[in-house]
Design a protein around this motif. Structure first.
Motif, short mmCIF file in Angstrom:
data_model
loop_
_atom_site.label_atom_id
_atom_site.label_comp_id
_atom_site.label_asym_id
_atom_site.label_seq_id
_atom_site.Cartn_x
_atom_site.Cartn_y
_atom_site.Cartn_z
N SER A 129 -35.30 58.67 -6.00
CA SER A 129 -35.37 59.47 -4.76
C SER A 129 -34.54 58.84 -3.65
N LEU A 130 -34.65 57.51 -3.51
CA LEU A 130 -33.88 56.82 -2.47
C LEU A 130 -32.38 56.92 -2.75
N ALA A 131 -31.99 56.79 -4.03
CA ALA A 131 -30.57 56.91 -4.38
C ALA A 131 -30.04 58.30 -4.02
N GLY A 132 -30.83 59.34 -4.33
CA GLY A 132 -30.42 60.70 -3.98
C GLY A 132 -30.30 60.90 -2.49
N LEU A 133 -31.23 60.32 -1.76
CA LEU A 133 -31.21 60.43 -0.31
C LEU A 133 -29.96 59.77 0.27
N ILE A 134 -29.59 58.59 -0.27
CA ILE A 134 -28.41 57.87 0.22
C ILE A 134 -27.14 58.64 -0.11
N ASN A 152 -17.31 52.23 -8.55
CA ASN A 152 -16.34 52.50 -7.50
C ASN A 152 -16.94 52.14 -6.15
N LYS A 153 -16.08 51.94 -5.18
CA LYS A 153 -16.54 51.63 -3.84
C LYS A 153 -17.40 52.78 -3.31
N ASN A 154 -18.57 52.41 -2.75
CA ASN A 154 -19.55 53.32 -2.14
C ASN A 154 -20.36 54.13 -3.17
N GLU A 155 -20.09 53.93 -4.46
CA GLU A 155 -20.87 54.62 -5.48
C GLU A 155 -22.29 54.07 -5.49
N VAL A 156 -23.29 54.95 -5.66
CA VAL A 156 -24.70 54.56 -5.65
C VAL A 156 -25.27 54.69 -7.06
N GLY A 185 -37.44 44.67 -11.21
CA GLY A 185 -37.79 46.04 -10.88
C GLY A 185 -36.56 46.94 -10.94
N PHE A 186 -36.52 47.96 -10.06
CA PHE A 186 -35.40 48.90 -10.01
C PHE A 186 -34.61 48.67 -8.72
N HIS A 187 -33.27 48.59 -8.87
CA HIS A 187 -32.39 48.33 -7.74
C HIS A 187 -31.58 49.59 -7.42
N VAL A 188 -31.66 50.04 -6.18
CA VAL A 188 -30.73 51.06 -5.71
C VAL A 188 -29.50 50.30 -5.22
N LEU A 189 -28.40 50.39 -5.97
CA LEU A 189 -27.25 49.52 -5.77
C LEU A 189 -26.04 50.31 -5.27
N GLN A 190 -25.37 49.75 -4.27
CA GLN A 190 -24.14 50.35 -3.76
C GLN A 190 -23.09 49.27 -3.50
N VAL A 191 -21.91 49.43 -4.12
CA VAL A 191 -20.80 48.52 -3.88
C VAL A 191 -20.11 48.94 -2.58
N THR A 192 -20.00 48.01 -1.64
CA THR A 192 -19.41 48.34 -0.34
C THR A 192 -17.97 47.86 -0.21
N ASP A 193 -17.54 46.94 -1.09
CA ASP A 193 -16.16 46.48 -1.04
C ASP A 193 -15.81 45.78 -2.35
N ARG A 194 -14.50 45.77 -2.68
CA ARG A 194 -14.03 45.15 -3.91
C ARG A 194 -12.75 44.37 -3.61
N SER A 195 -12.61 43.19 -4.25
CA SER A 195 -11.34 42.47 -4.12
C SER A 195 -10.28 43.17 -4.96
N LYS A 196 -9.02 42.73 -4.85
CA LYS A 196 -7.92 43.38 -5.56
C LYS A 196 -8.12 43.25 -7.07
N PRO A 197 -8.10 44.35 -7.80
CA PRO A 197 -8.32 44.30 -9.25
C PRO A 197 -7.14 43.62 -9.97
N VAL A 198 -7.46 42.91 -11.05
CA VAL A 198 -6.45 42.28 -11.91
C VAL A 198 -6.86 42.51 -13.35
N GLU A 199 -5.90 42.31 -14.27
CA GLU A 199 -6.22 42.47 -15.69
C GLU A 199 -7.17 41.36 -16.15
N LYS A 200 -8.22 41.76 -16.87
CA LYS A 200 -9.18 40.80 -17.41
C LYS A 200 -9.51 41.18 -18.84
#
Length: 707
Positions: free
Chosen positions: A371-376, A422-426, A434-449
């Motif tokens: 519910s919180l994820a949907g609300l966000i 992705n950035k800002n994806e919830v 428990g359960f985490h409502v997770l959101q990425v707010t920023d990412r460093s420059k991607p490189v091959e891994k």
């Protein structure tokens, strides 16, 4: 109900509450080495304190309670061998100290009245451990009426109820702690420092001197120039027996036969890995195949170029784009082969925030998280929701913000989700918390891994190799009964002898990690000079990755060391003293008729040295080291006078005080000095009192028979 739940959670564990000065914790362990001779003790006793027997059953029950406590407090299902050993030692120290101190309390008439105990449990002076149990988690305040009601319920509960036992144990521990506090107060009140003592210390600390000095080292006199007779050694021994107190010990000599892989074992391991390479190259699921085949498990981490410590492997992974397998190569005593499982373009680090919904009820927790994820996702305020709902108090105050983190720094479920978001994806992520409502707010420059699958095959000795090493040990041990036989076998077999001095509760011997069986057998043997055997009467001990053959060379009884074992040390000390007298006489002659230190130095063939700011509290004198006698003399000397020879630790000195600074001592400094002496005396008394009580009690420790 929350408090009762706390007691339910702790009810199976009886917790010791440590209050007041830490008298027992840092003293008793060193004190317990004293004990009476181990003669005619019951086979069911682990020891005796002041005539009071300690049975194996009582001891083991207390160990189990302490083990349960450690496991409960740390969320462990099992304890390591080292943790178990520490608990056994701490439990023994606890039992011994309780018996000894309780006898002292009884002799002194120290007790705790019912009203006094009630005051510390539920009154105005509530013990911190008790108040923590009943405190409101939000306000920290204690509702004493509610606490009394809960305790009444516990007291009326049937005998044996864990929560009742927990509370009764807490009452007992608070009672014991209060007695100890009274005992400590009595000790503190028995100390007194006079104003004259304080003034003398303050004035000594306020006096500094710049000095010149010469030093004649003891090495300037050869040992052959000094005669020490047998009678002098005996006289010194008789007048200084207190210096030669020794603990019970056993001396052994032994030979190790290392159980190591042969060249054939190493080749067989390499061949096994090589044979697996084609199948590994064809595997559809690289990680699954690696996990099923490898003897070691590896975290499925993504690596960027340059991050791996093997340069050839690193180059291979980022240039070879087929299903080729790298290796085998040696690392950590294993042959390894590696294949790329996945290639991704990923950031090195991300910044994310979360709202943790604790898993008290899995269905409801997941529903709330969704519910919180949907609300966000619809524009809800993440910060406000985190502060309102998140069970993670460390991040909720910051709107759930984790800050920046790498894959290694975060729980794997969160890291796996965050680094592929992705950035800002919830997202909603489940973890052990428990359960985490997770959101990425920023990412460093991607490189091959690359994510890699690793198959590791450890190099271990085969059974054939182990049998051969055992037979070598058996051949060595054949016909060895005495120390003389052992020495002859050393020469005949070109083996290296090791020696060790063993305490009865030791667990290790140099070169042998888990040597408890050897140590126990050394103490179970009553006569030195013979080979030790296992319980199965085998002369071969197996400990870890070694076979060992051991002879008992000596038994050291507790008490005053015999003269023959310390005569060499006494001879060395007497030689040093006589050298000091010879050098002092030489320097006295050099001082006679000399008007300057330089003149003395020339006559004595010595060098003049200087030191500044020497005081009574100086730890050492620059250029010579720790010399307390020298610093004490300097403080009392007059300026520009040549001292008499001063016999010190490193040699004999002659000193001139060039200048002395004596600061005026204030009443505040005298008072500070008085407090310093009081604190030092108090610490010394607390440090010495329990060892003295333990020694007088006659502690017998026979735990080595059982552990």
């Amino acid at each position: 109900m929350a408090t009762l739940q706390k007691i339910r959670n702790r009810g199976g564990v009886l917790v010791s509450i440590v209050i007041g000065l830490a008298l027992v914790a840092f003293i008793v362990g060193d004190a317990l080495s004293s004990g009476a001779s181990l003669i005619n003790r019951s086979r069911n006793e682990v020891g005796e304190v002041g005539g009071e027997s300690i049975g194996i059953q009582e001891y083991q029950q207390k160990i189990m309670k302490n083990e349960d406590f450690i496991k409960s407090m740390n969320g462990l299902s099992a304890l390591t061998d080292e943790q178990q050993r520490m608990i056994r030692e701490n439990t023994w120290n606890q039992i011994v100290s309780e018996i000894i101190l309780n006898k002292e309390y009884e002799k002194l008439g120290l007790n705790v009245s019912g009203d006094e105990l009630y005051d510390f449990l539920l009154g105005s002076n509530m013990n911190p451990a008790v108040s923590q149990l009943f405190a409101d988690p939000n306000t920290g305040q204690v509702d004493k009426e509610r606490a009394r009601l809960i305790i009444k319920q516990l007291i009326e509960a049937p005998a044996g109820t864990p929560q009742k036992e927990y509370w009764l144990n807490m009452e007992e521990q608070v009672n014991t702690a209060r007695k100890q506090e009274k005992y400590n107060t009595l000790l503190a009140k028995s100390l007194f420092v006079t104003d004259a003592q304080a003034k003398e210390l303050a004035e000594s600390a306020a006096t500094t001197a710049d000095i010149s000095f010469i030093m004649k080292s003891y090495n300037t006199v050869s040992d052959s120039a000094v005669k020490v007779t047998a009678n002098e050694i005996k006289d010194y021994y008789n007048s200084h027996k207190y210096l030669f107190e020794q603990e019970e010990a056993r001396q052994i000599a032994y030979v190790n036969f290392d159980i190591t892989a042969s060249a054939e074992d190493i080749k067989e391991t390499e061949d096994w890995v090589n044979d697996l390479k084609p199948e590994f190259a064809e595997a559809k699921n690289v990680l699954e195949f690696a996990n099923l085949s490898s003897e070691k498990r590896f975290q499925p981490k993504y690596y960027k170029k340059g991050e791996l410590d093997n340069e050839e492997l690193d180059e291979f992974l980022f240039t070879e784009k087929s299903n080729a397998v790298f290796g085998p190569y040696l690392k950590d005593n294993a042959y390894n082969i590696v294949r790329v499982a996945h290639r991704r373009v990923l950031p090195d680090s991300v910044r994310a925030r979360h709202i943790l919904i604790a898993s008290n009820n899995m269905t409801q927790s997941e529903k709330l998280a969704d519910s919180l994820a949907g609300l966000i996702r619809k524009g809800g305020d993440f910060d406000a929701l985190a502060r309102q709902y998140s069970a993670d108090q460390n991040t909720s105050v910051n709107g759930g913000d984790f800050g920046w983190f790498t894959q290694d720094q975060m729980l794997q479920p969160i890291a796996d989700s965050a680094f592929f978001s992705n950035k800002n994806e919830v997202k909603v992520v489940r973890s052990n918390y428990g359960f985490h409502v997770l959101q990425v707010t920023d990412r460093s420059k991607p490189v091959e891994k690359v994510q890699i699958g690793i198959i590791a095959k450890e190099i271990t000795p085969s059974q054939q190799t182990i049998n051969k090493i055992y037979n070598d040990a058996r051949t060595f041990a054949n016909n060895i009964n005495t120390v003389e036989d052992f020495e002859a076998a050393l020469t005949a077999n070109n083996q290296t002898k090791r020696i060790a001095n063993l305490g009865k509760n030791d667990y290790q011997i140099a070169g042998i990690d888990n040597a408890r069986e050897i140590i126990r057998e050394a103490y179970m043997t009553e006569k030195p000079g013979y080979i030790l055997t296992t319980k199965e009467k085998s002369p071969i001990f197996e400990a870890g990755d070694k076979f060992s053959v051991v002879v008992l060379t000596g038994i050291q009884e507790e008490g005053i060391a015999p003269l023959n074992s310390v005569s060499a040390a006494i001879r060395a000390e007497l030689i040093r003293k006589k050298k000091g007298e010879i050098i002092a006489k030489e320097l006295t002659n050099a001082i006679s008729g000399s008007e300057s230190l330089l003149s003395v130095a020339q006559k004595a063939n010595a060098e003049v040295m200087d030191a500044t700011d020497v005081s009574f509290s100086s730890f050492q004198v620059p250029g010579v080291g720790i010399e307390p006698v020298l610093t004490a003399e300097v403080v009392t000397m007059k300026e520009n006078e040549i001292s008499k020879p001063i016999i010190g630790n490193q040699g004999v000195y002659v000193v001139v005080v060039n200048s002395k600074t004596v600061e005026t001592v204030t009443p505040e400094q005298i008072e500070a000095a008085k407090r310093s002496i009081e604190q030092t005396n108090l610490y010394t008394k607390f440090r010495l009192i329990l060892p003295a009580l333990v020694k007088n009690a006659g502690v017998v420790d026979t735990r080595y028979k059982f552990y």
